[in-house]
Design an enzyme around this catalytic site. Structure first.
Site, mmCIF file in Angstrom:
data_model
loop_
_atom_site.group_PDB
_atom_site.id
_atom_site.type_symbol
_atom_site.label_atom_id
_atom_site.label_comp_id
_atom_site.label_asym_id
_atom_site.label_seq_id
_atom_site.Cartn_x
_atom_site.Cartn_y
_atom_site.Cartn_z
ATOM 1 N N HIS A 143 -9.754 2.297 0.193
ATOM 2 C CA HIS A 143 -8.305 2.046 0.149
ATOM 3 C C HIS A 143 -7.947 1.359 -1.159
ATOM 4 C CE1 HIS A 143 -4.294 1.368 1.102
ATOM 5 N NE2 HIS A 143 -4.375 0.539 2.141
ATOM 6 N N LYS A 162 -9.415 8.421 2.599
ATOM 7 C CA LYS A 162 -9.950 7.066 2.424
ATOM 8 C C LYS A 162 -11.371 6.924 2.965
ATOM 9 C CE LYS A 162 -5.525 4.573 2.245
ATOM 10 N NZ LYS A 162 -4.546 5.631 2.572
ATOM 11 N N GLU A 210 -0.330 5.198 13.634
ATOM 12 C CA GLU A 210 -0.044 6.450 12.931
ATOM 13 C C GLU A 210 -0.324 7.645 13.827
ATOM 14 O OE1 GLU A 210 -0.710 8.563 8.569
ATOM 15 O OE2 GLU A 210 -2.075 6.967 9.191
ATOM 16 N N CYS A 243 0.808 -1.221 0.000
ATOM 17 C CA CYS A 243 0.000 0.000 0.000
ATOM 18 C C CYS A 243 0.841 1.270 0.000
ATOM 19 C CB CYS A 243 -0.953 -0.003 1.195
ATOM 20 S SG CYS A 243 -2.030 -1.453 1.204
ATOM 21 N N PHE A 278 1.759 -3.626 3.932
ATOM 22 C CA PHE A 278 2.099 -4.949 4.436
ATOM 23 C C PHE A 278 3.583 -5.207 4.178
ATOM 24 C CE2 PHE A 278 -2.416 -6.954 3.924
ATOM 25 C CZ PHE A 278 -2.843 -6.232 5.025
ATOM 26 N N HIS A 284 -2.147 8.145 6.156
ATOM 27 C CA HIS A 284 -2.463 6.857 5.545
ATOM 28 C C HIS A 284 -3.878 6.449 5.950
ATOM 29 C CE1 HIS A 284 -1.690 3.069 3.627
ATOM 30 N NE2 HIS A 284 -1.806 2.374 4.748
#
Length: 410
Positions: free
Chosen positions: A339, A334, A316, A165, A398, A305
């Site tokens: 996403h 998002k 975060e 991502c 990931f 993010h």
């Protein structure tokens, strides 16, 4: 020792194809309005999680021509439309540029998985002799960069970055490095993803990564919300035209913003879970700020993010509290777009450019009750007027792969 002079890559064009709309204007209007785009996805009928954020009304035949569209996977369709918009926005003419000085760096996580799934079904039902001869060039992760180069005659370095991502943010940072090295004058940089197929959604569902709000899809993506329960899978593409500043100035281009810093790191912690200490995230942000020659106190806005997962948003937020005690205006688009995995960083970098230009930070959709444990200044309900001189755009993937951009006003 002399401190290195920060290198500023000029952003002269942007192109977007997102669940919020086709084109920059349509996407930005929906994002500023904070209108969620998640809805029931009929292609996922019978799945335990049957909603996504798809690009509305996308007709590849009409936008690209049927002869082009039929031999490309959807993720390349989205990228081509975004790239053409970005090139036009930059005022560049591929028929007259020096293609040897133009590079392409695109981010992508999954490749042409929709094509692979369809051809695997053909193999099972009709046999190997019926599998398309175009399977490999349609599904290859690298092909999006190759097809963009073919479309516009970009003869310079051509590659795809795949850091889950964080892929598109990695691509933009890599593109800036190509400009800084002098290898290119112009680089098309961004990301594209179209992985909304049953196998992919089944995998994310089994991991517990997706929101389970099947009774209210529009409210499912809710970054930094107290009752968030996972992300909503999406598709999309974003492309930025980056140039060496002197090249942009020499041709009289409008410089919309600048990519002034890039940082990357690895958590080296877990395949899918973030390091709860946030050390890798913090390292990436600090590295990007150092690269830009800025201090945390210089940052006015963070395009987070913010995926709407419980652990991801918490880590975060923890890092943002540590690094930015003055509380810059934080948002996650998002909540509107879902996403889009390998495309997300490019879409969000483009939104950061627009925030710098317009002096507006878009609201985080579905943020009705901010999680009190997070304690950061998340914009919600309505856009906020903010004079943005410097901002970060954060992406984490990931594998513990972290990438951060610093964007500044021109």
């Amino acid at each position: 020792m002399l401190e290195p002079t920060p290198f500023h890559a000029a952003v002269t064009g942007i192109g977007l194809v997102t669940p919020a709309g086709i084109g920059v204007e349509a996407s930005w209007r929906t994002i500023l309005a904070g209108r969620p785009t998640a809805t029931v996805d009929h292609a996922l009928e019978g799945m335990p999680v049957d909603f996504t954020c798809r690009v509305p009304g996308f007709d590849a035949d009409a936008l690209l021509g049927r002869r082009t569209a039929w031999r490309l996977d959807r993720y390349v369709h989205l990228a081509l439309v975004a790239a053409r918009e970005a090139i036009a926005d930059a005022g560049l003419d591929p028929s007259s540029w020096d293609g040897s000085r133009v590079g392409v760096v695109m981010g992508n996580a999954l490749g042409g998985v929709a094509t692979f799934a369809a051809q695997h079904e053909t193999l099972l039902t009709d046999g190997a002799g019926k599998v398309s001869s175009l399977l490999i060039p349609m599904m290859g992760v690298n092909m999006v960069a190759g097809y963009l180069a073919i479309d516009c005659g970009a003869l310079g370095p051509n590659l795809v970055t795949t850091t889950a991502c964080a892929s598109a943010t990695t691509a933009i940072g890599t593109a800036r490095d190509l400009l800084r090295s002098g290898r290119c004058d112009v680089v098309l940089a961004g990301g594209a993803e179209a992985g909304l197929s049953k196998p992919i959604l089944a995998g994310f569902t089994r991991m517990g990564a997706l929101s389970g709000r099947v009774d209210d899809p529009a409210a499912a993506s809710r970054p930094f919300e107290q009752d968030r329960d996972g992300f909503v899978a999406a598709e999309g593409a974003g492309v930025l035209v980056l140039e060496r500043e002197e090249h942009a100035v020499a041709r009289g281009a409008r410089i919309r913003a600048r990519v002034s810093g890039y940082g990357a790191s690895a958590d080296a912690h877990h395949a899918t879970a973030p390091d709860p200490s946030g050390a890798g995230v913090e390292a990436a942000i600090r590295s990007a700020l150092d690269d830009a020659g800025l201090a945390p106190s210089d940052v006015d806005h963070v395009n987070a993010h913010g995926t709407s997962t419980r652990p991801g948003d918490a880590v975060e937020a923890q890092v943002l509290r540590r690094l930015f005690p003055d509380g810059p205006a934080v948002t996650s688009v998002k909540g509107v777009t879902g996403h889009s995995l390998g495309a997300a960083g490019a879409i969000e970098a483009a939104c950061t450019v627009l925030s710098i230009e317009d002096g507006l930070v878009p609201p985080t959709a579905n943020l009705d009750t901010p999680d009190p444990e997070l304690d950061i200044d998340v914009v919600h309900t309505a856009p906020r007027a903010v004079a943005v001189a410097a901002a970060t755009s954060n992406s984490f993937g990931f594998g513990g792969q972290n990438a951060v951009l610093v964007l500044t006003a021109a």
